[in-house]
Design a protein around this motif. Structure first.
Motif, PDB file in Angstrom:
ATOM      1  N   GLY A  24     -54.201  49.955 -47.482  1.00  0.00           N
ATOM      2  CA  GLY A  24     -55.043  49.010 -48.199  1.00  0.00           C
ATOM      3  C   GLY A  24     -54.603  48.749 -49.623  1.00  0.00           C
ATOM      4  O   GLY A  24     -54.846  47.672 -50.167  1.00  0.00           O
ATOM      5  N   LEU A  47     -60.757  44.373 -47.647  1.00  0.00           N
ATOM      6  CA  LEU A  47     -61.751  45.202 -46.968  1.00  0.00           C
ATOM      7  C   LEU A  47     -61.939  44.777 -45.515  1.00  0.00           C
ATOM      8  O   LEU A  47     -62.009  45.610 -44.606  1.00  0.00           O
ATOM      9  N   GLY A  51     -60.803  47.208 -42.538  1.00  0.00           N
ATOM     10  CA  GLY A  51     -61.870  47.655 -41.650  1.00  0.00           C
ATOM     11  C   GLY A  51     -61.606  47.309 -40.197  1.00  0.00           C
ATOM     12  O   GLY A  51     -61.812  48.132 -39.300  1.00  0.00           O
ATOM     13  N   SER A 161     -63.787  51.867 -52.532  1.00  0.00           N
ATOM     14  CA  SER A 161     -63.522  50.841 -51.525  1.00  0.00           C
ATOM     15  C   SER A 161     -64.105  49.492 -51.939  1.00  0.00           C
ATOM     16  O   SER A 161     -63.449  48.454 -51.841  1.00  0.00           O
ATOM     17  N   GLY A 167     -59.311  51.115 -48.153  1.00  0.00           N
ATOM     18  CA  GLY A 167     -60.094  51.796 -47.128  1.00  0.00           C
ATOM     19  C   GLY A 167     -60.592  53.161 -47.557  1.00  0.00           C
ATOM     20  O   GLY A 167     -61.629  53.621 -47.103  1.00  0.00           O
ATOM     21  N   SER A 199     -65.968  49.873 -44.763  1.00  0.00           N
ATOM     22  CA  SER A 199     -65.502  48.493 -44.937  1.00  0.00           C
ATOM     23  C   SER A 199     -66.566  47.492 -44.516  1.00  0.00           C
ATOM     24  O   SER A 199     -66.733  46.443 -45.160  1.00  0.00           O
TER      25      SER A 199
END
Length: 265
Positions: A24, A47, A51, A161, A167, A199
């Protein structure tokens, strides 16, 4: 745009497949400097992509019984509370400040990865160091200290996050191994479930507060993530964990330096 988005997704999935986290941190710089997204929108897209990719990886591991569901849900619930806090905090910060803080986070992650790559693996003789002691089945026994520690770590992960669009696997996996007493393969599997749930909370908060989310770009990232996760899982069986962590650490330092130069230019 299509190629860069898919390439970014491959990087996210590759890192998740290798270590359960870390990809991420590359998504936001790619979205900002490669696809000309505003930093806050890049956080939302990152995100969503992270996710989705984590969910796809978590499903298989849950079916195989590799993840510790109790510990993961405890960590995730606290993280889901923290994610909206991070999203709101991101709206209060100037975008240049947000990017500089993000580069600082990357340097912290890189330092931790490099240190971990040189650390001696924990074995059963280190069990006394765990806050969450294992029961006779090898699962963490969730006593008061264990619940409190994992909740604080989960909350912190959620804030990070929501703030930076990552993440949080770089926090989750070491926390579950060093404090939770999980074996590394169980920690990686559990982290994917936690990343997905955090997420979801972060994306929901971002959209609820009026943030614009490019679902098409997020979808392209997720599609690349599916490919990347398969590649990461295969490569992890061929290269030692310490070597992989050093490679990621060097890459993060390079990207962090690029962000600082671009932000101050």
């Amino acid at each position: 745009m299509l190629g860069l988005a898919i390439a970014g997704g491959v990087a996210i999935g590759f890192a998740l497949g290798l270590t359960g986290g870390g990809g991420g941190v590359f998504a936001v710089p790619l979205l900002v400097y490669g696809l000309s997204f505003q930093p806050r929108e890049a956080v939302g897209v990152s995100l969503a992509a992270v996710g989705t990719t984590a969910f796809l990886g978590a499903v298989g591991r849950l079916r195989r019984g590799e993840a510790d569901l109790r510990t993961g849900l405890l960590f995730a619930v606290a993280g889901m509370i923290g994610a909206p806090l991070g999203t709101r905090l991101a709206r209060l910060l100037p975008e240049a400040t947000l990017l500089l803080l993000f580069s600082g986070l990357m340097l912290v992650i890189a330092a931790r990865m490099w240190t971990n790559s040189r650390a001696k693996p924990l074995d059963e003789s280190d069990a006394g160091r765990f806050v969450c002691h294992r029961d006779e089945h090898g699962r963490p026994s969730l006593g008061p200290r264990c619940v409190a520690l994992l909740s604080v770590l989960g909350l912190t992960t959620g804030v990070l996050s929501g703030l930076f669009g990552v993440g949080g696997g770089f926090v989750i996996v070491p926390a579950l191994v060093l404090f939770g007493g999980l074996q590394i393969h169980a920690a990686v599997a559990t982290s994917l479930l936690v990343i997905f749930l955090i997420s979801v909370s972060g994306v929901a908060s971002y959209v609820a507060t009026g943030g614009h989310l490019s679902w098409d770009v997020a979808g392209l990232f997720a599609a690349g993530g599916v490919v990347g996760m398969q590649l990461g899982s295969r490569v992890s069986a061929m290269i030692s964990g310490s070597t992989l962590q050093k490679i990621f650490a060097v890459a993060m330092v390079a990207v962090a330096g690029f962000i600082v130069i671009k932000s101050l230019a």
